[in-house]
Scaffold this motif. Structure first.
Motif, mmCIF file in Angstrom:
data_model
loop_
_atom_site.group_PDB
_atom_site.id
_atom_site.type_symbol
_atom_site.label_atom_id
_atom_site.label_comp_id
_atom_site.label_asym_id
_atom_site.label_seq_id
_atom_site.Cartn_x
_atom_site.Cartn_y
_atom_site.Cartn_z
ATOM 1 N N HIS A 73 7.753 14.378 2.623
ATOM 2 C CA HIS A 73 6.907 14.485 3.752
ATOM 3 C C HIS A 73 6.058 13.616 4.856
ATOM 4 O O HIS A 73 5.218 13.010 5.125
ATOM 5 C CB HIS A 73 6.184 13.395 1.739
ATOM 6 N N ARG A 74 7.119 13.729 5.253
ATOM 7 C CA ARG A 74 7.132 13.339 6.734
ATOM 8 C C ARG A 74 6.187 14.019 8.050
ATOM 9 O O ARG A 74 6.175 15.402 7.602
ATOM 10 C CB ARG A 74 8.393 13.007 7.299
ATOM 11 N N GLY A 75 5.835 13.493 8.671
ATOM 12 C CA GLY A 75 4.850 14.698 10.023
ATOM 13 C C GLY A 75 3.527 14.626 9.116
ATOM 14 O O GLY A 75 2.383 15.387 9.479
ATOM 15 N N ARG A 76 3.109 13.881 8.371
ATOM 16 C CA ARG A 76 2.096 13.580 7.416
ATOM 17 C C ARG A 76 0.432 12.887 7.938
ATOM 18 O O ARG A 76 -0.553 13.065 7.634
ATOM 19 C CB ARG A 76 1.291 14.025 5.941
ATOM 20 N N GLU A 120 11.896 5.178 18.906
ATOM 21 C CA GLU A 120 10.518 5.441 19.946
ATOM 22 C C GLU A 120 9.368 6.318 19.364
ATOM 23 O O GLU A 120 8.006 6.340 19.447
ATOM 24 C CB GLU A 120 10.621 6.866 21.470
ATOM 25 N N GLY A 121 9.904 7.269 18.059
ATOM 26 C CA GLY A 121 9.173 8.156 17.709
ATOM 27 C C GLY A 121 8.676 7.120 16.479
ATOM 28 O O GLY A 121 6.794 7.014 16.501
ATOM 29 N N SER A 122 8.606 6.286 16.133
ATOM 30 C CA SER A 122 7.458 4.970 14.596
ATOM 31 C C SER A 122 7.070 4.414 16.036
ATOM 32 O O SER A 122 6.031 3.576 15.977
ATOM 33 C CB SER A 122 8.570 3.944 14.421
ATOM 34 N N GLY A 139 5.228 7.555 0.352
ATOM 35 C CA GLY A 139 5.462 6.804 1.251
ATOM 36 C C GLY A 139 4.437 5.160 1.186
ATOM 37 O O GLY A 139 3.880 5.674 0.657
ATOM 38 N N ALA A 140 4.730 4.121 1.761
ATOM 39 C CA ALA A 140 4.039 2.904 0.856
ATOM 40 C C ALA A 140 4.596 1.899 2.287
ATOM 41 O O ALA A 140 5.564 2.270 3.013
ATOM 42 C CB ALA A 140 5.049 2.503 0.309
ATOM 43 N N ALA A 141 4.150 0.852 2.315
ATOM 44 C CA ALA A 141 4.604 -0.164 3.354
ATOM 45 C C ALA A 141 4.197 -1.908 2.472
ATOM 46 O O ALA A 141 3.024 -1.665 1.487
ATOM 47 C CB ALA A 141 3.996 -0.341 4.744
ATOM 48 N N ARG A 178 0.762 -1.177 -0.398
ATOM 49 C CA ARG A 178 0.092 -0.464 -0.089
ATOM 50 C C ARG A 178 0.967 1.241 -0.187
ATOM 51 O O ARG A 178 1.646 1.228 0.841
ATOM 52 C CB ARG A 178 -0.812 0.157 1.336
ATOM 53 N N PHE A 179 0.655 2.313 -0.473
ATOM 54 C CA PHE A 179 1.240 3.979 -0.857
ATOM 55 C C PHE A 179 0.083 4.707 -0.803
ATOM 56 O O PHE A 179 -1.274 4.707 -1.404
ATOM 57 C CB PHE A 179 1.914 3.220 -1.633
ATOM 58 N N VAL A 180 0.879 5.863 -0.275
ATOM 59 C CA VAL A 180 0.315 6.860 -0.754
ATOM 60 C C VAL A 180 1.257 7.850 -1.818
ATOM 61 O O VAL A 180 2.631 8.165 -1.821
ATOM 62 C CB VAL A 180 0.297 8.022 0.589
ATOM 63 N N ARG A 181 0.370 8.149 -2.535
ATOM 64 C CA ARG A 181 0.462 9.434 -3.665
ATOM 65 C C ARG A 181 1.380 10.412 -3.251
ATOM 66 O O ARG A 181 0.498 11.324 -2.783
ATOM 67 C CB ARG A 181 0.138 8.969 -4.653
ATOM 68 N N ALA A 182 2.085 10.687 -3.541
ATOM 69 C CA ALA A 182 3.059 12.213 -3.869
ATOM 70 C C ALA A 182 2.073 13.245 -4.510
ATOM 71 O O ALA A 182 1.456 12.708 -6.187
ATOM 72 C CB ALA A 182 4.146 12.105 -4.147
ATOM 73 N N SER A 183 1.976 14.175 -5.108
ATOM 74 C CA SER A 183 1.238 15.285 -5.777
ATOM 75 C C SER A 183 1.934 15.287 -6.924
ATOM 76 O O SER A 183 1.258 15.926 -7.717
ATOM 77 C CB SER A 183 1.872 16.949 -4.918
#
Length: 249
Positions: free
Chosen positions: A193-196, A225-227, A170-172, A159-164
């Motif tokens: 694209h981080r932090g979204r 720890e963030g993840s 991002g994906a996994a 699965r992924f999120v498409r960039a503009s």
């Protein structure tokens, strides 16, 4: 649950193009790559290998010109670590893993659109984005993009999120299930694209997909720890550790 994760590791390696059982170990090889992250071994739960078993395991790697390397949950096979240390193996890392079940999964806040790759361009973009997300540790290539497609078409999910710009932000990846559980890996977001909320969105979407297919649990490892906080918010709980060991030439 620790034994579930180790049973999964065994079943997953047996799906490699070239797999073998050596003593109390399962070894998985993929002749398309020399990557130690793909070519490695794991013990069967409860294994108590003798020194001759470890020697046979080492030989299985040496005859292919590969570094002997293992990944496993030590609680599921407590005798293995000591047997490997006697043979000269050293510890690369110890990672905590987390488990999510249908009862703990929480949909993330926001309305991030998560997509399933369809075209070769999608898979190439995902491969490049994950390489960038992990600082080039895994260089993009036609072979790794093809592995992503095989995962999607072979019972797993990508699965992924498409960039503009039409590419991948991002994906996994989630493996095909084995013994009622599945591994979620390669959660990565390009730095710009981080932090979204992209990591949470793709992780939750993959877990939900696995559960819809009847999987009892999904597990992953976290890198900081963030993840960890991201995964905890969507229902993953710390459960155990995985040990990485290898033998230098």
């Amino acid at each position: 649950m620790r034994t579930d994760v180790q049973r999964f590791a065994v079943a997953n390696l047996l799906r490699r193009p070239e797999a073998a059982e050596v003593g109390g170990f399962v070894v998985g090889f993929d002749p398309a790559t020399t990557s130690p992250y793909i070519n490695y071994a794991t013990p069967v739960p409860g294994a108590e290998p003798a020194d001759r078993d470890v020697s046979a395991l080492i030989e299985a790697f040496r005859e292919r010109g590969l570094k002997p390397r293992l990944e496993f949950a030590p609680d599921a096979a407590p005798a293995v670590e000591h047997a490997l240390l006697r043979a000269g193996f050293t510890t690369e890392a110890v990672h905590e893993y987390m488990v999510c079940t249908p009862a703990t999964l929480v949909a993330p806040a926001g309305h991030t659109v998560v997509e399933t790759p369809v075209t070769d361009e999608d898979y190439t973009a995902i491969d490049a984005a994950l390489s960038e997300a992990f600082d080039g540790e895994f260089p993009p290539s036609p072979e790794s993009a093809a592995r992503l497609r095989r995962t999607q078409e072979g019972g797993g999910a990508v699965r992924f999120v498409r960039a503009s710009d039409g590419g991948c932000a991002g994906a996994a990846i989630c493996s095909a299930p084995a013994d009622g559980t599945a591994e979620l890996a390669g959660v990565g977001t390009r730095p710009a694209h981080r932090g979204r909320g992209i990591a949470a969105a793709v992780t939750a979407a993959l877990a939900a997909t696995a559960f819809d297919r009847g999987t009892r649990s999904v597990w992953l490892e976290y890198s900081g720890e963030g993840s960890r906080r991201v995964y905890e918010r969507i229902g993953f709980r710390p459960t155990g550790t995985r040990l990485y060991m290898s033998l230098e030439a």
